[in-house]
Scaffold this motif. Sequence first.
Motif, short mmCIF file in Angstrom:
data_model
loop_
_atom_site.label_atom_id
_atom_site.label_comp_id
_atom_site.label_asym_id
_atom_site.label_seq_id
_atom_site.Cartn_x
_atom_site.Cartn_y
_atom_site.Cartn_z
N ALA A 74 0.83 -1.21 0.00
CA ALA A 74 0.00 0.00 0.00
C ALA A 74 0.87 1.26 0.00
O ALA A 74 0.61 2.21 -0.75
CB ALA A 74 -0.93 0.00 1.20
N ILE A 75 1.91 1.27 0.84
CA ILE A 75 2.81 2.43 0.89
C ILE A 75 3.52 2.60 -0.45
O ILE A 75 3.63 3.72 -0.98
CB ILE A 75 3.84 2.27 2.03
N TYR A 76 3.99 1.50 -1.01
CA TYR A 76 4.68 1.56 -2.31
C TYR A 76 3.74 2.10 -3.38
O TYR A 76 4.12 2.95 -4.19
CB TYR A 76 5.18 0.17 -2.69
N MET A 77 2.49 1.62 -3.39
CA MET A 77 1.51 2.09 -4.38
C MET A 77 1.27 3.59 -4.24
O MET A 77 1.27 4.33 -5.24
CB MET A 77 0.20 1.34 -4.21
N LEU A 81 2.13 6.56 -6.98
CA LEU A 81 1.09 7.45 -7.51
C LEU A 81 1.49 8.91 -7.35
O LEU A 81 1.24 9.73 -8.24
CB LEU A 81 -0.24 7.19 -6.79
N ILE A 82 2.11 9.23 -6.22
CA ILE A 82 2.53 10.61 -5.97
C ILE A 82 3.60 11.06 -6.96
O ILE A 82 3.61 12.22 -7.40
CB ILE A 82 3.05 10.76 -4.52
N VAL A 83 4.47 10.13 -7.34
CA VAL A 83 5.59 10.49 -8.21
C VAL A 83 5.27 10.26 -9.69
O VAL A 83 5.55 11.11 -10.55
CB VAL A 83 6.86 9.69 -7.82
N LEU A 84 4.67 9.11 -10.00
CA LEU A 84 4.56 8.67 -11.39
C LEU A 84 3.29 9.14 -12.11
O LEU A 84 2.96 8.60 -13.17
CB LEU A 84 4.65 7.14 -11.45
N ILE A 85 2.59 10.10 -11.55
CA ILE A 85 1.49 10.73 -12.29
C ILE A 85 1.79 12.21 -12.57
O ILE A 85 1.80 12.62 -13.73
CB ILE A 85 0.14 10.54 -11.59
N PRO A 86 2.08 13.03 -11.55
CA PRO A 86 2.32 14.45 -11.85
C PRO A 86 3.59 14.72 -12.65
O PRO A 86 3.58 15.53 -13.59
CB PRO A 86 2.39 15.09 -10.46
N LEU A 220 -3.75 6.25 -13.66
CA LEU A 220 -4.00 6.00 -12.24
C LEU A 220 -4.43 4.55 -12.02
O LEU A 220 -3.96 3.89 -11.08
CB LEU A 220 -5.08 6.95 -11.75
N THR A 221 -5.31 4.04 -12.89
CA THR A 221 -5.83 2.68 -12.74
C THR A 221 -4.72 1.64 -12.87
O THR A 221 -4.59 0.74 -12.04
CB THR A 221 -6.93 2.40 -13.78
N ILE A 222 -3.91 1.76 -13.93
CA ILE A 222 -2.84 0.78 -14.13
C ILE A 222 -1.74 0.94 -13.09
O ILE A 222 -1.06 -0.04 -12.74
CB ILE A 222 -2.26 0.85 -15.56
N SER A 223 -1.56 2.16 -12.57
CA SER A 223 -0.53 2.37 -11.55
C SER A 223 -0.94 1.75 -10.22
O SER A 223 -0.09 1.25 -9.48
CB SER A 223 -0.27 3.87 -11.37
N ILE A 224 -2.22 1.80 -9.91
CA ILE A 224 -2.71 1.15 -8.69
C ILE A 224 -2.47 -0.36 -8.77
O ILE A 224 -1.97 -0.99 -7.83
CB ILE A 224 -4.20 1.45 -8.48
N TYR A 225 -2.82 -0.93 -9.92
CA TYR A 225 -2.60 -2.37 -10.11
C TYR A 225 -1.11 -2.71 -10.03
O TYR A 225 -0.70 -3.66 -9.36
CB TYR A 225 -3.17 -2.81 -11.45
#
Length: 297
Positions: A74-77, A81-86, A220-225
């Motif tokens: 969960a922490i890794y996800m 998300l914080i880094v690999l989207i913006p 976001l969807t594929i990054s969560i997975y």
Amino acid sequence: MIKKFLYSQKVAPYVFVLPFIIIFVVFWVYPLANSFEMSFQKVTLGQEADWVGVDNYTKLMGDSIFLKSVYNSAIYMILTLIVLIPFPMLFAVLINNKFMWGRGFFKSTFFFPALTSVVVAGTIFRLMFGEMEGSMINNILGFFGVEPMKFLKGQVTGYIALLSLATWRWTGVNMLYFLSGLKNIPDEYYEAASIDGASAFQKFTRITMPLLKPTTIYVLTISIYAGLSMFIESMMLWNGNNSPKNIGLTIVGYLYRQGIEKNNLGYAAAVGIVLLVITMVINLTQLSFSGMFKKED
């Protein structure tokens, strides 16, 4: 008769989608159904399966190591998300700018890490964050007068190493997704905004971000997975599935430990089902909040 049947306008669509349906059933539906059944059994290779009901799931809820793996994933996800989207979005906007020079070079440079084997990348980053005198990161820290650190033996520093690897590998991929989304935004919108006196920041917040929403939701969807299913990166970074105090253990890593290393297939199947449920709940929730399931007027 058969030729006439296959060339029928009513039958043809089903013929075209039949290969996908077969592959979907054989390689997804059947394994999932089989795993769901196994999760209620005690299964070991070479022995007959015993039905244990919900014992595997009950045991999971009290398994501190499993809960630790869920926490780690969960922490890794969240960090990815914080880094690999913006940042990929920002890089895509900069590269898409018509005044940007060397766009092809930067696209290739950012995407190249994704072509590198995760095994090779994990090994390189393990050496970079290692404790040896010649390790790259500790040499850089030493240049600034910072004492050498044991990155792969601490919880926080271990996350730094994992996040560095993920950022290096996937920034270019996500950037290309955003670049493809930017290509669908008409230039006329920006020209009209310029005539109205809009600043670059206003164009980004009022035009680019809203029109990139479908691409952002997809990333976001594929990054969560990807965040919840991460395994090989951790295994290569710690040179195995046994990191100090399980600081690098993920849900898939725990599944591998139970199913492959301990030959406890029924328990491992329960871990897999729980992972599926967690992933589906998170993704369906964020898709609902993003309005993807709302009917258009």
